[in-house]
Design a protein around this motif. Sequence first.
Motif, mmCIF file in Angstrom:
data_model
loop_
_atom_site.group_PDB
_atom_site.id
_atom_site.type_symbol
_atom_site.label_atom_id
_atom_site.label_comp_id
_atom_site.label_asym_id
_atom_site.label_seq_id
_atom_site.Cartn_x
_atom_site.Cartn_y
_atom_site.Cartn_z
ATOM 1 N N HIS A 1 -36.475 9.396 99.557
ATOM 2 C CA HIS A 1 -36.645 9.820 100.939
ATOM 3 C C HIS A 1 -37.553 11.038 101.039
ATOM 4 O O HIS A 1 -38.156 11.261 102.083
ATOM 5 C CB HIS A 1 -35.277 10.055 101.582
ATOM 6 C CG HIS A 1 -34.470 8.787 101.623
ATOM 7 N ND1 HIS A 1 -34.678 7.810 102.563
ATOM 8 C CD2 HIS A 1 -33.498 8.322 100.820
ATOM 9 C CE1 HIS A 1 -33.862 6.803 102.351
ATOM 10 N NE2 HIS A 1 -33.135 7.084 101.293
ATOM 11 N N GLN A 2 -37.649 11.775 99.959
ATOM 12 C CA GLN A 2 -38.567 12.909 99.964
ATOM 13 C C GLN A 2 -40.006 12.433 100.126
ATOM 14 O O GLN A 2 -40.792 13.074 100.821
ATOM 15 C CB GLN A 2 -38.415 13.744 98.687
ATOM 16 C CG GLN A 2 -39.209 15.037 98.722
ATOM 17 C CD GLN A 2 -38.792 15.952 99.874
ATOM 18 O OE1 GLN A 2 -37.607 16.236 100.057
ATOM 19 N NE2 GLN A 2 -39.752 16.403 100.668
ATOM 20 N N ALA A 3 -40.344 11.314 99.522
ATOM 21 C CA ALA A 3 -41.704 10.775 99.661
ATOM 22 C C ALA A 3 -42.011 10.428 101.112
ATOM 23 O O ALA A 3 -43.135 10.623 101.580
ATOM 24 C CB ALA A 3 -41.876 9.550 98.775
ATOM 25 N N LEU A 5 -40.725 11.936 103.769
ATOM 26 C CA LEU A 5 -40.932 13.218 104.445
ATOM 27 C C LEU A 5 -42.290 13.811 104.085
ATOM 28 O O LEU A 5 -43.011 14.303 104.961
ATOM 29 C CB LEU A 5 -39.808 14.192 104.090
ATOM 30 C CG LEU A 5 -38.407 13.785 104.552
ATOM 31 C CD1 LEU A 5 -37.370 14.747 103.996
ATOM 32 C CD2 LEU A 5 -38.331 13.708 106.059
ATOM 33 N N ASP A 6 -42.648 13.755 102.814
ATOM 34 C CA ASP A 6 -43.922 14.313 102.359
ATOM 35 C C ASP A 6 -45.117 13.595 102.990
ATOM 36 O O ASP A 6 -46.152 14.201 103.235
ATOM 37 C CB ASP A 6 -44.030 14.242 100.835
ATOM 38 C CG ASP A 6 -43.059 15.163 100.126
ATOM 39 O OD1 ASP A 6 -42.495 16.088 100.774
ATOM 40 O OD2 ASP A 6 -42.851 14.961 98.902
ATOM 41 N N ALA A 7 -44.954 12.293 103.258
ATOM 42 C CA ALA A 7 -46.048 11.503 103.835
ATOM 43 C C ALA A 7 -46.157 11.672 105.345
ATOM 44 O O ALA A 7 -47.111 11.187 105.950
ATOM 45 C CB ALA A 7 -45.850 10.032 103.491
ATOM 46 N N GLY A 8 -45.169 12.338 105.971
ATOM 47 C CA GLY A 8 -45.217 12.519 107.416
ATOM 48 C C GLY A 8 -44.860 11.275 108.201
ATOM 49 O O GLY A 8 -45.220 11.137 109.373
ATOM 50 N N THR A 41 -34.016 16.601 106.062
ATOM 51 C CA THR A 41 -34.175 16.821 104.628
ATOM 52 C C THR A 41 -34.074 15.440 103.993
ATOM 53 O O THR A 41 -33.673 14.469 104.648
ATOM 54 C CB THR A 41 -33.062 17.717 104.072
ATOM 55 O OG1 THR A 41 -31.803 17.037 104.235
ATOM 56 C CG2 THR A 41 -33.027 19.072 104.765
ATOM 57 N N ALA A 42 -34.403 15.349 102.723
ATOM 58 C CA ALA A 42 -34.265 14.068 102.037
ATOM 59 C C ALA A 42 -32.821 13.582 102.120
ATOM 60 O O ALA A 42 -32.563 12.384 102.314
ATOM 61 C CB ALA A 42 -34.710 14.193 100.587
#
Length: 124
Positions: A1-3, A5-8, A41-42
């Motif tokens: 899930h962090q990916a 968030l990082d990708a917008g 958050t993730a």
Amino acid sequence: HQAVLDAGVRISGPTVHFVDEVFDHGAVIAQWPVPVHPADTAESLAARVLRAEHALYPRVVHAVAAGMITLGGQGRVQWAGSSIGSDLDFALVPAAASRASALAPSAEPATPPAATMQSLYPNL
């Protein structure tokens, strides 16, 4: 899930698909869009996606087990009728839908019919 968030990405969510010989591949049976919030958050996003998955997955398994959804020729998902049920209509996406398009940063949520999974399960 962090990916995500990082990708917008603005929309995430679970995808249920038929299994084939390729990892995390196969004809898409259903997707449930889960909005990504600015403060996510993730962990918070993962929790919401998991709740959606827990609501979606057993309904899809039931529909497949009941013969309402099958894998037809050329790996295409086939529907036994025009509607599975009002609480599934929004979540069940025909196989032609792309998982990638649902996760693309520019993707807009689909316009749901009057009775949607989100309205029936607002805490997701």
